[in-house]
Design an enzyme around this catalytic site. Sequence first.
Site, PDB file in Angstrom:
ATOM      1  N   THR A 181      20.352   7.127   4.563  1.00 17.10           N
ATOM      2  CA  THR A 181      20.257   5.675   4.375  1.00 17.10           C
ATOM      3  C   THR A 181      19.236   5.377   3.283  1.00 17.10           C
ATOM      4  OG1 THR A 181      20.861   5.167   6.628  1.00 17.10           O
ATOM      5  CG2 THR A 181      19.383   3.604   5.582  1.00 17.10           C
ATOM      6  N   ARG A 209      30.639  -0.202  15.044  1.00 18.01           N
ATOM      7  CA  ARG A 209      29.221  -0.051  15.430  1.00 18.01           C
ATOM      8  C   ARG A 209      28.312  -0.679  14.354  1.00 18.01           C
ATOM      9  NH1 ARG A 209      24.608   2.769  12.901  1.00 18.01           N
ATOM     10  NH2 ARG A 209      23.171   3.310  14.559  1.00 18.01           N
ATOM     11  N   ILE A 210      27.336  -1.423  14.813  1.00 15.08           N
ATOM     12  CA  ILE A 210      26.352  -2.006  13.896  1.00 15.08           C
ATOM     13  C   ILE A 210      24.999  -1.387  14.208  1.00 15.08           C
ATOM     14  CG2 ILE A 210      25.144  -4.156  13.312  1.00 15.08           C
ATOM     15  CD1 ILE A 210      27.918  -5.550  13.756  1.00 15.08           C
ATOM     16  N   THR A 231      14.350   3.460   8.625  1.00 22.82           N
ATOM     17  CA  THR A 231      15.471   4.404   8.631  1.00 22.82           C
ATOM     18  C   THR A 231      15.321   5.340   9.816  1.00 22.82           C
ATOM     19  OG1 THR A 231      16.477   6.286   7.489  1.00 22.82           O
ATOM     20  CG2 THR A 231      14.204   5.807   6.919  1.00 22.82           C
TER      21      THR A 231
END
Length: 313
Positions: A181, A209-210, A231
Site C-alpha cells: 500500500t 471488502r473495504i 498501512t
Amino acid sequence: MGWAIALHGGAGDIPVDIPAERREPREAALRRILQIGVSALNAKRSPLDVVELVVCELENCPHFNAGKGSVLTANGTVEMEACIMDGNTKKCGAVSGVTTVVNPVSLARRIMEKTPHVYLAFDGAEAFARQQGLGTMDNSHFITPENIERLKQAKEANRVQQDYSQPIKPKERDGDSKLGTVGCVAVDSLGNLAAATSTGGLVNKMAGRIGDTPLVGAGTYANKLCAISATGRGEAIIRETVARDVAAVMEYKGLGLKEAAAYIVDQVAPKGTTGLIGVSAKGEVAMPFNTTGMFRACATEDGLMEVAIWKTE
Ligand code: ASP
C-alpha cells in the site's frame, strides 16, 4: 520551520533476506518519487498537490500495491481504494471499489472538490470518474503476474493476507511477491498539512471488502496539527482508528508527533499489524511501525533524508 515530506510503500512481514534484485527497484522507486515530492515542495506547490502527485507516481509504479500492481480479490479482480485529506479545512475525499480508474487518489480529490460528499464507491465512483474525464483502463491493466501467483498461494493456504506476508512455500520466500500500500504526508513551511493513501487492499480479500485506507481517521487523517497515512492490517487499523488517534493524542495530551505516533503504534495497535508515516505543522517527521518492516522515505527542508525498510536503530 521548513517543509517536510514522508512516503510509504507498505508495512508488513518483510523478510530481511529479500534479494537485492527485488529490494533495490523498490528502494530506487521510493528515492525517485521522494525527489519528485521534494521538487514540488521547493516549487511551492501546496501540500495537497504534493501528496496527490506523489501517490499518483506510487500508484503508477507496479512495485507497490496500489493502482497498477494492486493485489487481487478472491475473485481474481482488482478493487482499489484511496483517500486524500487537507489539514487546514479538514476537507477530504475517499473512494472504494474502483476497478478501472488509473489513479484512485485523483478520483478521491475530485470527490472532495467537486461533489458535496466525502466518499463514493463501486459503480457510482466509476461513473463519476468517467464524468470527470479521469484516465481509465480495463481491469486487466492493473493485474500483474506476481499478484496472480500470490492469490494462488493465499487460496492454497486459505487465508486473507497482508501484501507483505511471507509466501507460503519456502522456495518462494524470495521477496518477489512483496508489494505494498502507498501513502504520502506533507507539510509546507507555513504549516499547511495534507495526507493521502491508496491501496489494492489485502490478497484474497472478499469482493466488496473495504479496508482502513479510504476511511478518514483510520488509514488517513490530517488536521492543523499533523497529517498521517497508515498501512498494515486494515481491520486492526480501523478498530483502533489509528490515524485520528495520533492526532487526538497530540491534541488532548499535548504530545509531539514522534511521541504520539510511537504511543499509538507501540501501545495501542496490535503487534505486527501497523505502520504509519506522519508530519506535524512544526515540520517533525515520524515513521514508526510494529511490523517487521515498512518501505518508507522522508525528507525535510533542513537536509534530513532517509530511505529505509527495516528498523534503523
Ligand atoms: N491497510 C491495507 C488494507 O488493509 C493494506 C496495507 O496497508 O498493506 O487494505
